[in-house]
Write a protein that holds these residues in place. Sequence first.
Motif, short mmCIF file in Angstrom:
data_model
loop_
_atom_site.label_atom_id
_atom_site.label_comp_id
_atom_site.label_asym_id
_atom_site.label_seq_id
_atom_site.Cartn_x
_atom_site.Cartn_y
_atom_site.Cartn_z
N LEU A 89 0.82 -1.22 0.00
CA LEU A 89 0.00 0.00 0.00
C LEU A 89 0.86 1.27 0.00
O LEU A 89 0.31 2.38 -0.01
N GLU A 90 2.17 1.07 0.03
CA GLU A 90 3.14 2.18 0.01
C GLU A 90 2.89 3.15 1.17
O GLU A 90 2.91 4.38 1.00
N ILE A 91 2.68 2.58 2.34
CA ILE A 91 2.53 3.39 3.55
C ILE A 91 3.90 3.53 4.20
O ILE A 91 4.54 2.53 4.54
N PRO A 92 4.40 4.75 4.38
CA PRO A 92 5.74 4.95 4.95
C PRO A 92 5.79 4.69 6.46
O PRO A 92 5.81 5.62 7.27
N ASP A 118 -1.58 7.62 6.95
CA ASP A 118 -2.96 7.13 6.79
C ASP A 118 -2.91 5.61 6.65
O ASP A 118 -2.51 5.08 5.62
N PHE A 119 -3.32 4.91 7.72
CA PHE A 119 -3.27 3.44 7.68
C PHE A 119 -4.68 2.83 7.80
O PHE A 119 -4.83 1.66 8.16
N ARG A 120 -5.71 3.59 7.45
CA ARG A 120 -7.09 3.11 7.60
C ARG A 120 -7.37 1.86 6.77
O ARG A 120 -8.02 0.92 7.24
N LYS A 121 -6.87 1.84 5.54
CA LYS A 121 -7.09 0.68 4.69
C LYS A 121 -6.37 -0.54 5.24
O LYS A 121 -6.90 -1.66 5.19
N ARG A 135 -5.66 -2.23 16.51
CA ARG A 135 -5.27 -0.90 16.97
C ARG A 135 -3.81 -0.65 16.60
O ARG A 135 -2.93 -1.41 16.98
N PHE A 136 -3.59 0.39 15.83
CA PHE A 136 -2.22 0.77 15.49
C PHE A 136 -1.74 1.83 16.48
O PHE A 136 -2.46 2.79 16.75
N GLN A 137 -0.56 1.64 17.01
CA GLN A 137 -0.01 2.58 17.98
C GLN A 137 1.35 3.07 17.49
O GLN A 137 2.30 2.28 17.38
N GLN A 138 1.43 4.35 17.20
CA GLN A 138 2.69 4.93 16.73
C GLN A 138 3.61 5.20 17.91
O GLN A 138 3.20 5.79 18.91
#
Length: 258
Positions: A89-92, A118-121, A135-138
């Motif tokens: 998805l080319e999410i950095p 943006d990691f919604r997808k 749940r994504f946690q940065q």
Amino acid sequence: MIVRFFDWDQPKNVACSIASVQRDDVVVVEHEWGTFLAKVLIIEKNIEGEEVLGKAVRKAEKKDTETIESYQKKEVEIFNEAKNQARELEIPMKIIDVRISLDGSCAVIAFVADGRVDFRKLVKNISTKYGKSVRFQQIGSRDEARRCGGYGICGRELCCKKFPGSLKSITTDMARCQLISHRGSERISGLCGRLMCCLSFEAKQYQEMLKEMPERGTKVKVEGKEGVVVDVMVLSKKVRVELPDKTFATVELKELQK
């Protein structure tokens, strides 16, 4: 009560209804995301200004630990899937870890990224495939260093790993007041690429001592001769002064006349 859920996580406040609990105990915490295990860091104290996230309901038992261990294979599977999909998805972002809650309902995915992404997808894809709340946690690069561990240029264990509390914000002012900012960021940065944690240890003492010292560029007199302060040695309470004849003199603070 202050606890830590994961080794890359910052300490969190939780309420406690357990009659007897001690430091380093592992407890079961009911969180809005699910039920998790957490290690007790400090009892009868909260982090000021931070909200309470969940409630510790009982001490962890052997079966709880065994349940968490049984999830390891699934966690690795989700980790690889999230890593591959993020690339597609080319999410950095860099996937760091995956932890499944004790009740198996939630997967927490830790990642590092420069700024917001943006990691919604990606959340939707992972949640659909594994049938779990995701749940994504940065986290920061310092949190990643805390998880990995290692040794700094001083030869000692990384401060972020050795000291279990919250990671304090390190500023360039801390390096500036210790007169080492001129060394360049690469020489005062840790393995994480951020300013070293140890810069905060003596910053306040240096700030207090600098109040007595003249600033660079201040005009002073040394044995009747006028000069300009070009360097300050805080610990020895001495200054280096450039004289009119372009020579330099190192003088104790008490010998200066402004």
